[in-house]
Design an enzyme around this catalytic site. Structure first.
Site, mmCIF file in Angstrom:
data_model
loop_
_atom_site.group_PDB
_atom_site.id
_atom_site.type_symbol
_atom_site.label_atom_id
_atom_site.label_comp_id
_atom_site.label_asym_id
_atom_site.label_seq_id
_atom_site.Cartn_x
_atom_site.Cartn_y
_atom_site.Cartn_z
ATOM 1 N N ARG A 167 0.712 -1.194 -0.099
ATOM 2 C CA ARG A 167 -0.004 0.131 -0.094
ATOM 3 C C ARG A 167 0.888 1.226 0.033
ATOM 4 N NH1 ARG A 167 -2.706 -3.950 -0.862
ATOM 5 N NH2 ARG A 167 -4.866 -4.205 0.619
ATOM 6 N N CYS A 214 -11.334 0.154 3.424
ATOM 7 C CA CYS A 214 -10.698 -0.325 4.383
ATOM 8 C C CYS A 214 -10.014 0.986 4.947
ATOM 9 C CB CYS A 214 -9.790 -1.230 3.961
ATOM 10 S SG CYS A 214 -10.426 -2.898 3.920
ATOM 11 N N GLU A 284 -4.881 3.852 5.748
ATOM 12 C CA GLU A 284 -4.551 3.633 4.452
ATOM 13 C C GLU A 284 -5.030 4.551 3.640
ATOM 14 O OE1 GLU A 284 -5.616 -0.431 3.100
ATOM 15 O OE2 GLU A 284 -6.607 0.404 1.266
HETATM 16 N N1 EPU Z 1 -12.794 -10.049 10.071
HETATM 17 C C1 EPU Z 1 -13.039 -10.214 11.297
HETATM 18 N N2 EPU Z 1 -14.122 -9.332 11.503
HETATM 19 C C2 EPU Z 1 -14.329 -8.135 10.568
HETATM 20 C C3 EPU Z 1 -13.734 -8.033 9.454
HETATM 21 C C4 EPU Z 1 -12.908 -8.971 9.024
HETATM 22 O O1 EPU Z 1 -13.140 -10.846 11.908
HETATM 23 O O2 EPU Z 1 -15.114 -7.305 11.190
HETATM 24 C C5 EPU Z 1 -12.005 -11.217 9.619
HETATM 25 C C6 EPU Z 1 -12.247 -12.061 8.435
HETATM 26 O O3 EPU Z 1 -13.288 -13.022 8.843
HETATM 27 C C7 EPU Z 1 -11.356 -12.559 7.674
HETATM 28 C C8 EPU Z 1 -9.988 -11.299 7.989
HETATM 29 O O4 EPU Z 1 -10.621 -10.850 9.112
HETATM 30 O O5 EPU Z 1 -10.749 -13.757 8.289
HETATM 31 C C9 EPU Z 1 -9.814 -10.828 6.791
HETATM 32 O O6 EPU Z 1 -10.915 -10.019 6.502
HETATM 33 P P1 EPU Z 1 -10.934 -9.671 4.694
HETATM 34 O O7 EPU Z 1 -11.227 -11.091 3.990
HETATM 35 O O8 EPU Z 1 -12.284 -8.622 4.607
HETATM 36 O O9 EPU Z 1 -10.081 -9.058 4.299
HETATM 37 P P2 EPU Z 1 -9.134 -7.814 4.812
HETATM 38 O O10 EPU Z 1 -7.583 -8.086 5.026
HETATM 39 O O11 EPU Z 1 -9.981 -7.130 5.942
HETATM 40 C C10 EPU Z 1 -8.455 -6.834 2.430
HETATM 41 C C11 EPU Z 1 -8.121 -5.580 1.748
HETATM 42 C C12 EPU Z 1 -9.602 -5.193 1.322
HETATM 43 C C13 EPU Z 1 -9.927 -6.306 0.339
HETATM 44 C C14 EPU Z 1 -10.154 -7.569 1.020
HETATM 45 C C15 EPU Z 1 -10.507 -8.813 0.018
HETATM 46 C C16 EPU Z 1 -6.678 -4.300 3.120
HETATM 47 C C17 EPU Z 1 -6.546 -3.268 4.261
HETATM 48 N N3 EPU Z 1 -7.884 -4.498 2.924
HETATM 49 O O12 EPU Z 1 -9.279 -6.712 3.525
HETATM 50 O O13 EPU Z 1 -9.550 -4.058 0.586
HETATM 51 O O14 EPU Z 1 -11.317 -6.031 0.018
HETATM 52 O O15 EPU Z 1 -8.850 -7.920 1.464
HETATM 53 O O16 EPU Z 1 -9.363 -9.580 -0.087
HETATM 54 O O17 EPU Z 1 -5.828 -4.991 2.570
HETATM 55 C C18 EPU Z 1 -9.874 -1.447 0.557
HETATM 56 O O18 EPU Z 1 -8.647 -1.506 0.024
HETATM 57 O O19 EPU Z 1 -10.680 -0.639 0.722
HETATM 58 C C19 EPU Z 1 -10.070 -2.962 0.945
HETATM 59 C C20 EPU Z 1 -11.450 -3.006 1.303
#
Ligand code: EPU
Length: 290
Positions: A167, A214, A284
């Site tokens: 990022r 995010c 971010e």
């Molecule tokens: N989780 C929780 N509680 C929550 C949210 C997530 O326990 O409220 C857990 C999920 O169950 C999962 C883990 O956290 O096991 C990761 O969650 P998720 O798959 O949603 O991925 P993320 O790391 O939170 C990243 C990107 C997103 C992208 C998703 C899809 C970052 C900061 N965010 O989210 O990107 O859509 O992966 O792969 O890297 C964005 O850039 O705006 C964005 C949303």
């Protein structure tokens, strides 16, 4: 997400003469919409000569803006759009929305960027922050970018010049064109992937509310969303700024959230997560103004 109460834009394509005549005591921000690259370069040069700073807005989805009287916002929306294909190399203007680009590429049987589907961003912004999802990053597909630097000078920067990381990049100035190296794909399968990614976002993310995507970067080896969730912050509100119940790394606007409410909520999230896990969350989203 703009705080529209504090943003009172001037729209101007008249870039000749002294830009200082756009200054006005009642104006809180200045938004320029140049419609060609040469005007854009002249504008940036004039801003530099006046000692003013500027902010390329891209799709505008990655900023939380307060009072930004001292910053000149430049939108790429009125700039020409370009899409040139030569085998697997795609040369595209930075003002393409990633979703439009993904769809446009299907007819050339090119793809690879479906993991970014559903992000409301222009590709100039995607390279500036090296956006990613599902373990992939946009920078993996970039050959070079063209930039107007902070002195109004044109530059071609190769991927190796961009110091791409998680990022982040070292890009300064205004990105206006990007060369991508994409994959040959079956357009039917690629379209299915695009639709699946969009459906997944709708399922897991609170996209029916105004939101900032995010808000925090994922700390090394952890998920910001999970940490905020485990800190018990889902549904926490300050004014109308609220930690989403659907995905804790999303701050949503329930109606009339102000810049101040959102800043207070961000600080509360950071301090709560730090006190519980001794982890510093890093934004971010870019927060500008006061
Ligand atoms: N989780 C929780 N509680 C929550 C949210 C997530 O326990 O409220 C857990 C999920 O169950 C999962 C883990 O956290 O096991 C990761 O969650 P998720 O798959 O949603 O991925 P993320 O790391 O939170 C990243 C990107 C997103 C992208 C998703 C899809 C970052 C900061 N965010 O989210 O990107 O859509 O992966 O792969 O890297 C964005 O850039 O705006 C964005 C949303």
């Amino acid at each position: 997400m703009f705080d529209t109460k504090s943003l009172n834009p001037i729209l101007s394509k008249n870039l000749s003469g002294n830009i200082s005549h756009f200054r006005n005591r009642d104006i809180k921000a200045y938004l320029f919409l140049p419609d060609n690259i040469s005007d854009l370069a002249n504008l940036i040069l004039k801003l530099q000569q006046n000692g003013d700073s500027f902010l390329p807005l891209g799709g505008g989805s990655n900023f939380l803006l307060g009072q930004v009287e001292d910053t000149f916002l430049i939108s790429d929306k009125a700039l020409p759009r370009k899409l040139e294909i030569c085998n697997r190399e795609v040369i595209v203007s930075a003002n393409f929305n990633i979703n439009s680009l993904n769809h446009a590429l299907l007819r050339y049987e090119l793809g690879g960027l479906s993991f970014l589907s559903g992000i409301p961003a222009h590709i100039g912004g995607l390279i500036k922050m090296n956006a990613g999802a599902h373990g992939r990053a946009f920078g993996e597909f970039v050959n070079w970018i063209k930039v107007i630097d902070n002195n109004g000078k044109f530059q071609l920067l190769k991927k190796a010049d961009l110091a791409l990381g998680y990022r982040q990049s070292n890009i300064c100035g205004f990105v206006y064109e990007i060369s991508l190296q994409l994959n040959q794909v079956d357009p039917i399968e690629e379209k299915e992937l695009i639709l699946a990614r969009i459906a997944q976002r709708k399922k897991n993310q609170p996209l029916t509310y105004p939101n900032l995507g995010c808000f925090f970067k994922n700390p090394p080896g952890a998920s910001a969303g999970r940490l905020i969730d485990q800190a018990g912050l889902k549904g926490k509100k300050i004014g109308d700024a609220c930690v989403s119940n659907k995905h804790a790394n999303f701050i949503i606007n329930l109606g009339n959230a102000t810049f101040g409410d959102t800043l207070k909520l961000i600080e509360l999230i950071k301090s709560t997560v730090y006190n519980k896990f001794k982890i510093n969350l890093e934004n971010e989203i870019e927060v500008l103004g006061k």
